[in-house]
Structure formats: structure tokens, C-alpha cells
Design a protein around this motif. Structure first.
Motif, short mmCIF file in Angstrom:
data_model
loop_
_atom_site.label_atom_id
_atom_site.label_comp_id
_atom_site.label_asym_id
_atom_site.label_seq_id
_atom_site.Cartn_x
_atom_site.Cartn_y
_atom_site.Cartn_z
N ALA A 38 0.84 -1.20 0.00
CA ALA A 38 0.00 0.00 0.00
C ALA A 38 0.87 1.25 0.00
O ALA A 38 0.60 2.21 -0.74
N ARG A 39 1.93 1.25 0.80
CA ARG A 39 2.80 2.43 0.84
C ARG A 39 3.59 2.59 -0.44
O ARG A 39 3.86 3.71 -0.87
N LEU A 40 3.96 1.48 -1.06
CA LEU A 40 4.68 1.57 -2.34
C LEU A 40 3.78 2.10 -3.46
O LEU A 40 4.27 2.54 -4.49
N GLY A 41 2.47 2.06 -3.23
CA GLY A 41 1.53 2.57 -4.23
C GLY A 41 1.56 4.08 -4.37
O GLY A 41 1.03 4.62 -5.35
N SER A 42 2.18 4.77 -3.44
CA SER A 42 2.32 6.22 -3.56
C SER A 42 3.80 6.57 -3.59
O SER A 42 4.63 5.84 -3.06
N MET A 43 4.09 7.66 -4.20
CA MET A 43 5.47 8.13 -4.31
C MET A 43 5.63 9.43 -3.53
O MET A 43 4.80 10.33 -3.65
N PRO A 44 6.69 9.56 -2.77
CA PRO A 44 6.95 10.83 -2.10
C PRO A 44 7.46 11.85 -3.12
O PRO A 44 7.78 11.50 -4.26
N GLU A 45 7.52 13.09 -2.70
CA GLU A 45 8.14 14.10 -3.56
C GLU A 45 9.56 13.65 -3.89
O GLU A 45 10.27 13.14 -3.03
N ALA A 46 9.93 13.84 -5.11
CA ALA A 46 11.25 13.39 -5.55
C ALA A 46 12.36 14.14 -4.81
O ALA A 46 12.35 15.36 -4.72
N GLU A 47 13.25 13.38 -4.24
CA GLU A 47 14.46 13.91 -3.61
C GLU A 47 15.64 13.21 -4.25
O GLU A 47 15.52 12.05 -4.66
N PRO A 48 16.75 13.87 -4.34
CA PRO A 48 17.90 13.17 -4.91
C PRO A 48 18.37 12.06 -3.98
O PRO A 48 18.40 12.23 -2.77
N ALA A 49 18.71 10.93 -4.58
CA ALA A 49 19.27 9.83 -3.79
C ALA A 49 20.70 10.19 -3.41
O ALA A 49 21.38 10.92 -4.13
N PRO A 50 21.17 9.70 -2.28
CA PRO A 50 22.54 9.99 -1.88
C PRO A 50 23.55 9.34 -2.83
O PRO A 50 23.20 8.43 -3.60
N GLN A 51 24.77 9.79 -2.77
CA GLN A 51 25.83 9.20 -3.57
C GLN A 51 26.07 7.77 -3.11
O GLN A 51 26.04 7.48 -1.91
N ALA A 79 22.91 -2.69 -7.62
CA ALA A 79 23.97 -2.77 -6.60
C ALA A 79 24.94 -1.59 -6.65
O ALA A 79 25.33 -1.06 -5.61
N ALA A 80 25.33 -1.16 -7.82
CA ALA A 80 26.30 -0.06 -7.94
C ALA A 80 25.73 1.27 -7.48
O ALA A 80 26.49 2.20 -7.19
N ASP A 81 24.41 1.39 -7.39
CA ASP A 81 23.76 2.64 -7.00
C ASP A 81 23.48 2.74 -5.50
O ASP A 81 23.02 3.77 -5.02
N LEU A 82 23.72 1.66 -4.76
CA LEU A 82 23.33 1.61 -3.36
C LEU A 82 24.30 2.36 -2.44
O LEU A 82 25.50 2.40 -2.70
N THR A 83 23.75 2.91 -1.38
CA THR A 83 24.53 3.56 -0.34
C THR A 83 24.58 2.61 0.85
O THR A 83 23.60 2.46 1.59
N TRP A 84 25.70 1.93 1.01
CA TRP A 84 25.88 0.96 2.09
C TRP A 84 26.34 1.67 3.35
O TRP A 84 27.02 2.69 3.29
N TYR A 85 25.99 1.12 4.51
CA TYR A 85 26.42 1.67 5.79
C TYR A 85 26.66 0.52 6.76
O TYR A 85 26.21 -0.61 6.52
N ARG A 86 27.35 0.82 7.83
CA ARG A 86 27.63 -0.19 8.86
C ARG A 86 26.85 0.14 10.12
O ARG A 86 26.75 1.30 10.50
N ARG A 87 26.36 -0.91 10.76
CA ARG A 87 25.68 -0.74 12.04
C ARG A 87 26.73 -0.34 13.07
O ARG A 87 27.80 -0.93 13.14
N PRO A 88 26.46 0.66 13.89
CA PRO A 88 27.43 1.03 14.93
C PRO A 88 27.61 -0.08 15.95
O PRO A 88 26.70 -0.89 16.17
#
Length: 188
Positions: A38-51, A79-88
Motif C-alpha cells: 500500500a505504501r509503495l503505491g504512492s510516491m513521495p516528492e522526488a528527492e535526490p538519492a545519496p551518492q 547494486a552499484a547505485d546503493l549507499t551501504w552503511y555499517r551498524r554502529p
């Protein structure tokens, strides 16, 4: 109205279909999947994705996605477009042996606040620490590994299996001899 990136849409469609196709899924998993869709059925205002950000652990993604499935192929496409992070937290080995990413949600390919869809990648023989969070959560398991949930203990959903974590339940996961990769969704 904003439109979703086609490669991201392919991953999201295949994720939802895969969760729905798991005959062993719980009623709670099905209910959360309905909220996600249901939530994927709507789109938020476009924001740039992070690097994009990538860690050395990400080199194990192809090994984790060893099965030739449409969903694994779609994940490789973004995969090449993803912003990976580490859990603290955790020790140095844990920090080097895991990565998380958001596909949809804060710092995701589709930044938004009402839904988090992401992924976790673990190097072989890595334990993801016990943790909890207020939103309920579903997982789609895309490689071998074990999950632990308070009150249940350790279990193995199997590749293509799903699982549900109720709000604030303590849970964890661990990989075996191969990397672990799983997608998760939390309607927040």
C-alpha cells in the motif's frame, strides 16, 4: 507525480511477489506485506538519492546471490547505485564483515520516511548482534543463514523463506560458510 526508477521498481515488484509466494509465510508476514505494498503505491516528492557508498564486504554480493533468479539479477542491477552503511558497535571484525543498505527509506534510492526497505550482507561466519526496534519487520532470505528471535531461538528459514519480527522483539542473524544476504521491510 514522481515516478520510480525502473530498476528499483523491478526489485520491489519481485520482492513483494517472492514474499507473497512463500507458502510458509505467517499471517503477520502477509499483513505487513499488504502495508508495504500500500505504501509503495504512492510516491513521495522526488528527492535526490545519496551518492553510492561501497565497502570491501560488498565484493561478496555476487557470492551471496549465487542462485540465478530474477530477484537476484534485479538486485545486481541496482547494486552499484546503493549507499551501504555499517551498524554502529561491535568489534573490528564485525565492522568489516557486514553492511546494510536502504533501497527505500532514509538515504535510500527512494528517500522516504514512511517505509524502510533495505538489505543486509554478512561475510561468512559472522554474527549480526541481537537488536530490536519499534517497527515490525519482515525478511525475505536470499541466501543461507540462521535467524534468532527471543522466545523462538535459532531457526533457518531457508533460501526464499520469510520471517516476521513483531515490534521491539529482540532478534539476530548469522551466516554460515557463505555470505548471507536478506531483504527486509519495515513500515514505519
Amino acid at each position: 507525480m514522481a515516478s520510480r526508477d525502473k530498476k528499483l521498481q523491478a526489485v520491489l515488484d519481485l520482492l513483494c511477489r517472492s514474499v507473497a509466494a512463500d507458502a510458509a509465510r505467517s499471517a503477520d508476514t502477509a499483513r505487513v506485506l499488504e502495508r508495504v505494498e500500500a505504501r509503495l503505491g504512492s510516491m513521495p516528492e522526488a528527492e535526490p538519492a545519496p551518492q553510492p557508498v561501497r565497502f570491501p564486504i560488498c565484493d561478496l554480493l555476487d557470492e551471496a546471490l549465487v542462485l540465478s533468479t530474477p530477484l537476484n539479477a534485479a538486485v545486481r542491477e541496482i547494486a552499484a547505485d546503493l549507499t551501504w552503511y555499517r551498524r554502529p558497535g561491535g568489534d573490528e571484525r564485525f565492522q568489516q564483515s557486514h553492511a546494510n543498505t536502504m533501497l527505500v527509506g532514509p538515504n535510500g534510492l527512494e528517500p522516504r520516511e514512511d517505509l524502510w526497505i533495505g538489505a543486509t550482507l554478512l561475510a561468512p561466519h559472522t554474527d549480526y548482534p541481537v537488536h530490536h526496534h519499534p517497527p515490525e519487520e519482515i525478511y525475505l532470505v536470499l541466501s543461507e543463514g540462521d535467524w534468532w528471535r527471543e522466545g523462538t531461538g535459532w531457526f533457518t528459514p531457508g533460501i526464499g523463506g520469510t520471517l516476521y519480527n513483531q515490534p521491539n522483539v529482540r532478534h539476530a542473524m548469522r551466516s554460515h560458510a557463505r555470505p548471507l544476504f536478506a531483504l527486509w521491510a519495515l513500515p514505519v
